[in-house]
Design a protein around this motif. Structure first.
Motif, mmCIF file in Angstrom:
data_model
loop_
_atom_site.group_PDB
_atom_site.id
_atom_site.type_symbol
_atom_site.label_atom_id
_atom_site.label_comp_id
_atom_site.label_asym_id
_atom_site.label_seq_id
_atom_site.Cartn_x
_atom_site.Cartn_y
_atom_site.Cartn_z
ATOM 1 N N PHE A 13 1.253 -1.059 0.171
ATOM 2 C CA PHE A 13 0.063 -0.250 -0.012
ATOM 3 C C PHE A 13 0.155 1.417 -0.023
ATOM 4 O O PHE A 13 0.455 2.186 -0.658
ATOM 5 C CB PHE A 13 -0.523 -0.118 1.728
ATOM 6 C CG PHE A 13 -2.000 0.889 1.305
ATOM 7 C CD1 PHE A 13 -2.842 1.821 0.693
ATOM 8 C CD2 PHE A 13 -1.409 1.946 2.354
ATOM 9 C CE1 PHE A 13 -3.282 2.575 0.691
ATOM 10 C CE2 PHE A 13 -1.851 2.968 2.838
ATOM 11 C CZ PHE A 13 -3.146 3.789 1.871
ATOM 12 N N ILE A 14 1.870 1.348 0.580
ATOM 13 C CA ILE A 14 2.731 2.817 1.152
ATOM 14 C C ILE A 14 3.537 2.404 -0.194
ATOM 15 O O ILE A 14 3.589 3.754 -0.812
ATOM 16 C CB ILE A 14 3.820 2.324 2.026
ATOM 17 C CG1 ILE A 14 2.430 1.956 3.675
ATOM 18 C CG2 ILE A 14 4.596 3.573 2.031
ATOM 19 C CD1 ILE A 14 2.162 3.423 3.633
ATOM 20 N N PHE A 15 4.138 1.539 -0.929
ATOM 21 C CA PHE A 15 4.293 1.705 -2.255
ATOM 22 C C PHE A 15 3.887 2.440 -3.149
ATOM 23 O O PHE A 15 4.588 2.332 -4.136
ATOM 24 C CB PHE A 15 5.706 0.164 -2.839
ATOM 25 C CG PHE A 15 6.178 0.546 -3.413
ATOM 26 C CD1 PHE A 15 7.809 1.385 -3.551
ATOM 27 C CD2 PHE A 15 5.891 0.206 -5.295
ATOM 28 C CE1 PHE A 15 8.156 1.045 -4.737
ATOM 29 C CE2 PHE A 15 6.763 -0.337 -6.156
ATOM 30 C CZ PHE A 15 7.878 0.364 -5.635
ATOM 31 N N PHE A 20 2.546 6.612 -6.735
ATOM 32 C CA PHE A 20 1.388 7.568 -7.851
ATOM 33 C C PHE A 20 2.103 8.525 -7.277
ATOM 34 O O PHE A 20 1.467 9.968 -8.308
ATOM 35 C CB PHE A 20 -0.182 7.713 -6.945
ATOM 36 C CG PHE A 20 -0.383 5.421 -7.275
ATOM 37 C CD1 PHE A 20 -0.209 5.328 -8.587
ATOM 38 C CD2 PHE A 20 -1.214 5.172 -6.263
ATOM 39 C CE1 PHE A 20 -0.834 4.194 -9.663
ATOM 40 C CE2 PHE A 20 -2.056 4.169 -6.860
ATOM 41 C CZ PHE A 20 -1.678 3.362 -8.628
ATOM 42 N N LEU A 21 2.207 8.907 -5.971
ATOM 43 C CA LEU A 21 2.613 10.509 -5.548
ATOM 44 C C LEU A 21 3.990 11.130 -5.984
ATOM 45 O O LEU A 21 4.217 12.230 -6.254
ATOM 46 C CB LEU A 21 2.486 11.024 -4.374
ATOM 47 C CG LEU A 21 1.174 10.721 -3.535
ATOM 48 C CD1 LEU A 21 1.536 10.428 -2.213
ATOM 49 C CD2 LEU A 21 0.494 11.425 -4.270
ATOM 50 N N THR A 22 5.144 10.011 -6.626
ATOM 51 C CA THR A 22 5.954 10.718 -7.092
ATOM 52 C C THR A 22 5.888 11.076 -8.543
ATOM 53 O O THR A 22 6.102 11.869 -9.933
ATOM 54 C CB THR A 22 7.507 10.050 -7.346
ATOM 55 O OG1 THR A 22 6.892 8.709 -7.353
ATOM 56 C CG2 THR A 22 6.570 10.239 -5.518
ATOM 57 N N PHE A 23 5.259 9.693 -8.959
ATOM 58 C CA PHE A 23 5.261 9.832 -10.705
ATOM 59 C C PHE A 23 3.633 10.505 -11.872
ATOM 60 O O PHE A 23 4.347 11.301 -12.892
ATOM 61 C CB PHE A 23 5.442 8.093 -11.899
ATOM 62 C CG PHE A 23 6.881 7.835 -11.399
ATOM 63 C CD1 PHE A 23 7.765 8.604 -11.668
ATOM 64 C CD2 PHE A 23 6.708 6.155 -10.203
ATOM 65 C CE1 PHE A 23 8.781 7.828 -11.166
ATOM 66 C CE2 PHE A 23 8.057 6.346 -9.982
ATOM 67 C CZ PHE A 23 9.669 6.835 -10.326
ATOM 68 N N LEU A 24 2.919 10.229 -11.077
ATOM 69 C CA LEU A 24 1.941 10.966 -11.534
ATOM 70 C C LEU A 24 1.995 12.276 -11.698
ATOM 71 O O LEU A 24 1.143 13.242 -12.700
ATOM 72 C CB LEU A 24 0.816 10.254 -11.180
ATOM 73 C CG LEU A 24 0.376 8.970 -11.803
ATOM 74 C CD1 LEU A 24 -1.096 8.557 -11.122
ATOM 75 C CD2 LEU A 24 0.065 8.588 -12.908
ATOM 76 N N PRO A 25 2.001 12.790 -10.216
ATOM 77 C CA PRO A 25 1.776 14.116 -10.818
ATOM 78 C C PRO A 25 3.230 14.971 -11.420
ATOM 79 O O PRO A 25 2.433 15.988 -12.241
ATOM 80 C CB PRO A 25 2.276 14.818 -9.237
ATOM 81 C CG PRO A 25 1.505 13.545 -8.589
ATOM 82 C CD PRO A 25 2.789 12.695 -9.285
ATOM 83 N N THR A 26 4.326 14.420 -12.101
ATOM 84 C CA THR A 26 5.185 15.079 -12.598
ATOM 85 C C THR A 26 4.584 15.262 -14.308
ATOM 86 O O THR A 26 4.264 15.951 -15.156
ATOM 87 C CB THR A 26 6.006 14.101 -12.849
ATOM 88 O OG1 THR A 26 6.037 12.696 -13.212
ATOM 89 C CG2 THR A 26 6.964 14.493 -11.278
ATOM 90 N N LYS A 27 3.570 13.878 -14.555
ATOM 91 C CA LYS A 27 3.643 13.033 -15.908
ATOM 92 C C LYS A 27 1.745 14.287 -16.445
ATOM 93 O O LYS A 27 1.924 14.892 -17.105
ATOM 94 C CB LYS A 27 2.929 11.893 -15.834
ATOM 95 C CG LYS A 27 3.822 11.047 -15.885
ATOM 96 C CD LYS A 27 3.456 9.493 -16.284
ATOM 97 C CE LYS A 27 4.241 8.579 -16.933
ATOM 98 N NZ LYS A 27 4.951 9.390 -18.019
ATOM 99 N N VAL A 28 1.120 14.489 -15.276
ATOM 100 C CA VAL A 28 0.352 15.346 -15.587
ATOM 101 C C VAL A 28 0.811 16.976 -15.573
ATOM 102 O O VAL A 28 -0.018 17.920 -16.478
ATOM 103 C CB VAL A 28 -1.234 15.250 -14.671
ATOM 104 C CG1 VAL A 28 -1.702 16.877 -13.803
ATOM 105 C CG2 VAL A 28 -1.589 13.757 -14.284
#
Length: 55
Positions: A13-15, A20-28
């Motif tokens: 869950f933590i991983f 999600f919190l490191t890769f997705l915001p940068t892509k968005v």
């Protein structure tokens, strides 16, 4: 019952949230629209009155 043992599931869950919190915001944030509209001055716009066919 392995579902009651939180140690492997909590780490998964933590991983997953770290991913999600490191890769997705940068892509968005890097997303750009292909046709960015250019602002036009208001003086060039000359609206014409609408002619209604039934009046």
């Amino acid at each position: 019952m392995p579902q009651l043992n939180p140690s492997p599931w909590f780490s998964i869950f933590i991983f997953s949230w770290l991913v999600f919190l490191t890769f997705l915001p940068t892509k968005v944030i890097k997303h750009t629209f292909p046709h960015d509209p250019l602002p036009q001055p208001a003086g060039l716009m000359d609206p014409q009155p609408w002619t209604w066919p039934w009046t």
